[in-house]
Design a protein around this motif. Structure first.
Motif, PDB file in Angstrom:
ATOM      1  N   ILE A 183      40.007   6.151 -10.726  1.00 54.93           N
ATOM      2  CA  ILE A 183      39.988   7.008 -11.923  1.00 54.93           C
ATOM      3  C   ILE A 183      40.871   6.415 -13.033  1.00 54.93           C
ATOM      4  O   ILE A 183      40.617   6.612 -14.207  1.00 54.93           O
ATOM      5  N   ALA A 215      27.739   9.012 -10.000  1.00 55.70           N
ATOM      6  CA  ALA A 215      26.879   8.122 -10.792  1.00 55.70           C
ATOM      7  C   ALA A 215      26.617   6.796 -10.110  1.00 55.70           C
ATOM      8  O   ALA A 215      26.211   5.835 -10.740  1.00 55.70           O
ATOM      9  N   PHE A 259      45.675  14.027 -12.860  1.00 56.22           N
ATOM     10  CA  PHE A 259      46.937  13.269 -12.829  1.00 56.22           C
ATOM     11  C   PHE A 259      48.142  14.165 -13.141  1.00 56.22           C
ATOM     12  O   PHE A 259      49.209  13.974 -12.567  1.00 56.22           O
TER      13      PHE A 259
HETATM   14  N1  3HC Z   1      41.484   6.731  -8.294  1.00 58.65           N
HETATM   15  C1  3HC Z   1      42.738   6.378  -8.642  1.00 58.65           C
HETATM   16  N2  3HC Z   1      43.838   6.903  -8.070  1.00 58.65           N
HETATM   17  C2  3HC Z   1      43.660   7.819  -7.113  1.00 58.65           C
HETATM   18  C3  3HC Z   1      42.383   8.237  -6.707  1.00 58.65           C
HETATM   19  C4  3HC Z   1      41.255   7.642  -7.329  1.00 58.65           C
HETATM   20  N3  3HC Z   1      40.002   7.953  -6.997  1.00 58.65           N
HETATM   21  N4  3HC Z   1      42.530   9.161  -5.735  1.00 58.65           N
HETATM   22  C5  3HC Z   1      43.840   9.320  -5.548  1.00 58.65           C
HETATM   23  N5  3HC Z   1      44.529   8.506  -6.376  1.00 58.65           N
HETATM   24  C6  3HC Z   1      45.975   8.328  -6.454  1.00 58.65           C
HETATM   25  C7  3HC Z   1      46.691   9.587  -6.914  1.00 58.65           C
HETATM   26  O1  3HC Z   1      46.745   9.661  -8.327  1.00 58.65           O
HETATM   27  C8  3HC Z   1      48.051   9.403  -6.292  1.00 58.65           C
HETATM   28  O2  3HC Z   1      48.746   8.493  -7.099  1.00 58.65           O
HETATM   29  P1  3HC Z   1      50.352   8.602  -7.244  1.00 58.65           P
HETATM   30  O3  3HC Z   1      50.888   8.408  -5.864  1.00 58.65           O
HETATM   31  O4  3HC Z   1      50.681   7.524  -8.206  1.00 58.65           O
HETATM   32  O5  3HC Z   1      50.631   9.973  -7.775  1.00 58.65           O
HETATM   33  C9  3HC Z   1      47.740   8.714  -4.966  1.00 58.65           C
HETATM   34  O6  3HC Z   1      46.455   8.137  -5.116  1.00 58.65           O
HETATM   35  C10 3HC Z   1      47.717   9.647  -3.782  1.00 58.65           C
HETATM   36  O7  3HC Z   1      46.866  10.746  -4.106  1.00 58.65           O
HETATM   37  P2  3HC Z   1      47.239  12.231  -3.674  1.00 58.65           P
HETATM   38  O8  3HC Z   1      48.649  12.529  -4.017  1.00 58.65           O
HETATM   39  O9  3HC Z   1      46.187  13.118  -4.235  1.00 58.65           O
HETATM   40  O10 3HC Z   1      47.105  12.119  -2.085  1.00 58.65           O
HETATM   41  P3  3HC Z   1      46.507  13.156  -1.067  1.00 58.65           P
HETATM   42  O11 3HC Z   1      46.662  12.537   0.253  1.00 58.65           O
HETATM   43  O12 3HC Z   1      47.089  14.515  -1.282  1.00 58.65           O
HETATM   44  O13 3HC Z   1      44.936  13.268  -1.415  1.00 58.65           O
HETATM   45  C11 3HC Z   1      42.725  12.476  -1.941  1.00 58.65           C
HETATM   46  C12 3HC Z   1      44.078  12.161  -1.277  1.00 58.65           C
HETATM   47  C13 3HC Z   1      42.048  13.624  -1.197  1.00 58.65           C
HETATM   48  C14 3HC Z   1      41.890  11.239  -1.872  1.00 58.65           C
HETATM   49  C15 3HC Z   1      42.974  12.902  -3.392  1.00 58.65           C
HETATM   50  O14 3HC Z   1      43.800  11.969  -4.013  1.00 58.65           O
HETATM   51  C16 3HC Z   1      41.721  13.012  -4.224  1.00 58.65           C
HETATM   52  O15 3HC Z   1      41.071  14.033  -4.196  1.00 58.65           O
HETATM   53  N6  3HC Z   1      41.417  11.957  -4.998  1.00 58.65           N
HETATM   54  C17 3HC Z   1      40.320  11.966  -5.948  1.00 58.65           C
HETATM   55  C18 3HC Z   1      39.004  11.802  -5.264  1.00 58.65           C
HETATM   56  C19 3HC Z   1      37.917  11.789  -6.304  1.00 58.65           C
HETATM   57  O16 3HC Z   1      37.815  12.648  -7.134  1.00 58.65           O
HETATM   58  N7  3HC Z   1      37.051  10.785  -6.209  1.00 58.65           N
HETATM   59  C20 3HC Z   1      35.968  10.616  -7.147  1.00 58.65           C
HETATM   60  C21 3HC Z   1      36.344   9.595  -8.147  1.00 58.65           C
HETATM   61  S1  3HC Z   1      35.100   9.435  -9.405  1.00 58.65           S
HETATM   62  C22 3HC Z   1      33.901   8.511  -8.665  1.00 58.65           C
HETATM   63  O17 3HC Z   1      34.013   8.145  -7.535  1.00 58.65           O
HETATM   64  C23 3HC Z   1      32.717   8.188  -9.530  1.00 58.65           C
HETATM   65  C24 3HC Z   1      31.603   7.643  -8.746  1.00 58.65           C
HETATM   66  O18 3HC Z   1      30.554   8.557  -8.673  1.00 58.65           O
HETATM   67  C25 3HC Z   1      31.093   6.411  -9.347  1.00 58.65           C
END
Ligand code: 3HC
Ligand code: NAI
Length: 719
Positions: free
Chosen positions: A63, A131, A272
């Motif tokens: 992200i 996507a 974030f």
């Molecule tokens: N991209 C970048 N950074 C991410 C990330 C991602 N997808 N997912 C998590 N992070 C980062 C967090 O910002 C955090 O960073 P920090 O330590 O600097 O604060 C670190 O990873 C740890 O994350 P959490 O504190 O949230 O850890 P948890 O263990 O509580 O949760 C998780 C893990 C369930 C994976 C949660 O982070 C989450 O829900 N992440 C987002 C998942 C998401 O929405 N994915 C979809 C992305 S969009 C996509 O994939 C588009 C596609 O269709 C092309």
């Protein structure tokens, strides 16, 4: 970024290595493309297994890269190539397979999931859609209704549910990677054509249009004004009506409309901001990563009223033993029955057993001598709270933390009556405390970093979003609410109606407008506070001077509503009328209309037509303006903290990002100009006077919200 190994002589094991969640950054995509090419070209390799390092398959696209231009190989062709390959590819899912990670699993010909894994397409919560083929493959695999539900809500599912839906082929309690390698070896000879999901025909219900219509209506009702779920529905329609090659183009077009939208920026900011809030920092240098929290095994709650009950449930659910104290036997028994009922209902919903064995109920503070932490939740009365804290000081062992759930009283004044001011902190829960996610951790000037760390970590353990704030009347959330509520009642005086103001705020995205929310919370609470602070009551002469208190504008209409016994939903009458006391169906009340007309004629106020734009600007810019003052005063450390408080405690629409982010999206210059305009029109409303920080930020060229902190020079931080 991806490790390539040959295991069992013929299986290429590709491990994504981008901790902490193995997000698909440009470097990971690049490494994956190279590894896949190597696997497909190496004649020794007969099958491929893809897994993630550290027990996490993949958290989706990175992200953080969304803000910049696309670099590295795009995901769709990469995934299409994996699916089209002639060697079986098995996904070994441990931890999470989310977003692009789930889409990666969908192109693998087989999926093995660890029983604790969670899968989902949460893109919609980031203002975008899946996507990388997710909206096209998932409906083909599990059908339109189930796919629509997962894609439009972003809900995570368990490995067991994924198995039932036919998303994964096997759930294991062993190491998923090892199981996948064995599985891959067995899959070598099998034909792959039926395993390529994009080639399947979407099972289509005969009444597709009707189904999509129903889901569209539901989504519009649940997420008013939010674009992403509607685009998801359109993409799923494409999966039902178009071949994959055309559907994927439609998916990409829809993504393009969402990707650069303000809503997507706001929702990604929220993601974030929520994580930033946990990273508290004090001016002393103590912060989240250098202060060790104490372990809390037992806690006590004083007062089993509205808040105390919810707090007991939250603690017990987190596995902490709780002693609950009341002042009278009957109240103790009522509170006990309520808590047991709440815990049992909650456990039933979550399919676990209720942790009733962790609870103890008592009338005696003497029973608290050994607990690790106490949370006081008695009436909002300083003298009473001071007595309780003095008593606790005598009874509890010297190391026990003493916390208060006060919604606005001086935490330091309470600390001052104890023998351990460094162990006193505010833990401000929101009602209902077992449901609401927000916890304001109120740091007094004498609260130690260990105490703050303990309260923050306890909040996290209870599943709360904890935000550290400074000690001032109302802290952050309730302090900001005042100017917001004031503006709403001033607008009533000037010609608006409660329903018009509520509609404007609900159209903006709030689940409830300010008057419906006040009816739900109870109007008598604020009335009591206003009486206690001398703003209304028998000793105040409303005519001298009229509609002013302490030199500033004051609207007595809320007091007049309460004087008629209209306390909101609980009395069946408030700003609205309800079918019965406790009813929830709000209807406009002609009596309120009459009251407003009489009021205006008494004070010779000529009602005017008020636009929705003015309602939004006056309510929300006054709210944000107080947020700027809170930042100036060092009551909140960052704008993200304020936004998180409003998102999780006050129902601020997430797709607007929170009051401070919203102000930045509107443009600080414009917010400043409108506040100046309204302050000129209402010079007796100090909350409309633009704060010095807002002016300063505008003078600095309106920097992005993430960098405001650098511009905040606090004279004296309260954190
Ligand atoms: N991209 C970048 N950074 C991410 C990330 C991602 N997808 N997912 C998590 N992070 C980062 C967090 O910002 C955090 O960073 P920090 O330590 O600097 O604060 C670190 O990873 C740890 O994350 P959490 O504190 O949230 O850890 P948890 O263990 O509580 O949760 C998780 C893990 C369930 C994976 C949660 O982070 C989450 O829900 N992440 C987002 C998942 C998401 O929405 N994915 C979809 C992305 S969009 C996509 O994939 C588009 C596609 O269709 C092309
Ligand atoms: P409440 O009136 O529902 O409950 C207070 C309880 O404390 C009563 O059951 C009372 O019998 C008990 N009590 C009073 N003195 C006691 C004593 N000496 N020992 C043991 N028990 C005693 O009040 P509510 O709403 O639960 O509020 C409690 C605190 O939480 C207040 O400080 C309030 O400001 C704060 N708060 C309230 C919120 C709300 O929405 N109700 C939200 C956030 C904070």
């Amino acid at each position: 970024m991806a490790r390539y190994e040959l295991v069992k002589r013929s299986v290429a094991l590709i491990t994504l290595t981008n901790p902490p969640v193995n997000a698909l950054s440009s470097a990971v995509r690049h490494a994956m493309a190279k590894s896949m090419e190597q696997a497909l070209n190496d004649p020794k390799v007969t099958a491929v297994v893809i897994c993630g390092e550290n027990g996490r398959f993949c958290g989706g696209a990175d992200i953080r890269e969304f803000a910049g231009p696309l670099r590295g190989p795009p995901l769709v062709p990469l995934l299409d190539a994996i699916e089209a390959g002639e060697k079986p590819v098995v996904a070994a899912i441990e931890g999470v397979a989310l977003g692009g990670g789930f889409e990666l699993a969908l192109v693998c010909h087989y999926c093995i999931a660890h029983f604790k894994a969670r899968l989902g397409l949460p893109e919609v919560t980031l203002g975008i859609l899946p996507a990388a083929g997710g909206t096209q493959r998932l409906p083909r695999l599990i059908g339109i209704p189930a796919a629509l539900e997962l894609i439009t809500t972003g809900r995570h599912i368990s490995a067991q549910e994924a198995l039932k839906l036919g998303i994964v082929d096997q759930v294991t309690e062993q190491n998923a990677c090892e199981v996948a390698v064995e599985f891959a070896l067995r899959a070598v000879a099998k034909p792959l054509s039926s395993r390529r999901v994009s080639m399947l025909t979407t099972p289509c219900p005969p009444d597709l249009d009707a189904l999509l219509e129903v889901v569209t209506m539901e989504v519009k009702k649940k997420a008013r004004g939010v674009m992403a779920p509607l685009a998801c529905i359109q993409a799923v329609r494409a999966a039902a009506t178009m071949p994959y090659s055309k559907g994927i183009k439609r998916e990409s077009e829809l993504m393009a409309t969402l990707f650069n939208s303000g809503q997507a920026r706001a929702l990604q900011y929220c993601f974030f901001a929520q994580r930033t809030a946990g990273k508290w920092t004090l001016p002393s240098g103590a912060q989240w990563n250098n202060s060790k929290p104490r372990e809390i095994r037992s806690a006590a709650i004083i007062g089993l009223g509205t808040m105390g009950r919810g707090i007991v449930v939250s603690l017990a659910r987190a596995g902490i033993s709780v002693i609950a104290v009341e002042s009278e036997k009957k109240l103790l028994e009522t509170g006990k029955q309520m808590v047991i009922g709440m815990l049992e209902r909650d456990a039933k919903r979550r399919g676990v057993s209720a942790s009733l064995n962790l609870l103890k109920f008592t009338l005696s503070l003497q029973d608290l001598k050994d607990v690790d932490l106490v949370i006081e939740a008695v009436f909002e009365d300083m003298a009473l709270k001071k007595r309780v804290f003095q008593e606790l000081s005598k009874v509890c062992r010297p190391a026990t933390l003493l916390c208060t759930n006060t919604s606005g009283l001086d935490v330091d004044a309470l600390a001052g009556v104890t023998d351990r001011p460094h162990l006193v902190v505010g833990m401000h829960f929101f009602s209902p405390a077992h449901v609401m996610k927000l916890l304001e951790v109120v740091c007094g000037p004498r609260s130690s970093s260990e105490t703050i760390a303990t309260a923050m970590s306890l909040g996290k353990r209870m599943g709360k979003v904890s935000v550290a704030v400074g000690n001032c009347p109302g802290f952050v959330g309730n302090r900001m609410l005042k100017p917001y509520l004031d503006q709403a009642t001033f607008l009533l005086e000037e010609g608006a109606t409660p329903e018009q103001i509520d509609k404007a705020l609900e159209d903006f995205g709030f689940a409830m407008g300010v008057f419906r929310m006040s009816d739900l919370a109870g109007l008598d609470v604020g009335w009591r506070i206003r009486k206690e602070s001398g703003l209304t009551g028998p000793d105040v002469d409303p005519k001298n001077p009229p509609r002013r208190r302490h030199g500033r504008r004051y609207c007595p209409i809320p007091d007049m509503v309460c004087e008629q016994g209209r306390f909101g939903q609980k009395t069946g009458r408030g700003w609205y009328m309800y079918d019965k006391p406790g009813g929830t169906n709000a209807k406009p009340d002609p009596l309120i209309q009459n009251l407003l007309e009489m009021y205006r004629s008494r004070y010779a106020i000529q009602p005017r037509n008020i636009s929705d734009k003015e309602i939004i600007e006056r309510c929300l810019f006054a709210l944000a303006n107080e947020g700027f003052r809170i930042l100036e005063d060092g009551i909140a450390a960052r704008p993200e903290d304020i936004d998180v408080i409003y998102l999780f405690g006050y129902g601020f629409p997430r797709h607007r990002g929170g009051p401070m982010f919203y102000a930045s999206m509107v443009g600080l210059e414009r917010v400043l100009e409108r506040l100046e305009h309204y302050h000129q029109a209402h010079p007796d409303v100090p909350h409309l006077e633009p704060s010095p920080l807002l002016k300063k930020l505008v003078a600095c060229g309106s920097p992005s919200v993430q960098t405001w902190r650098e511009h905040i020079k606090t004279m004296h931080s309260h954190l």
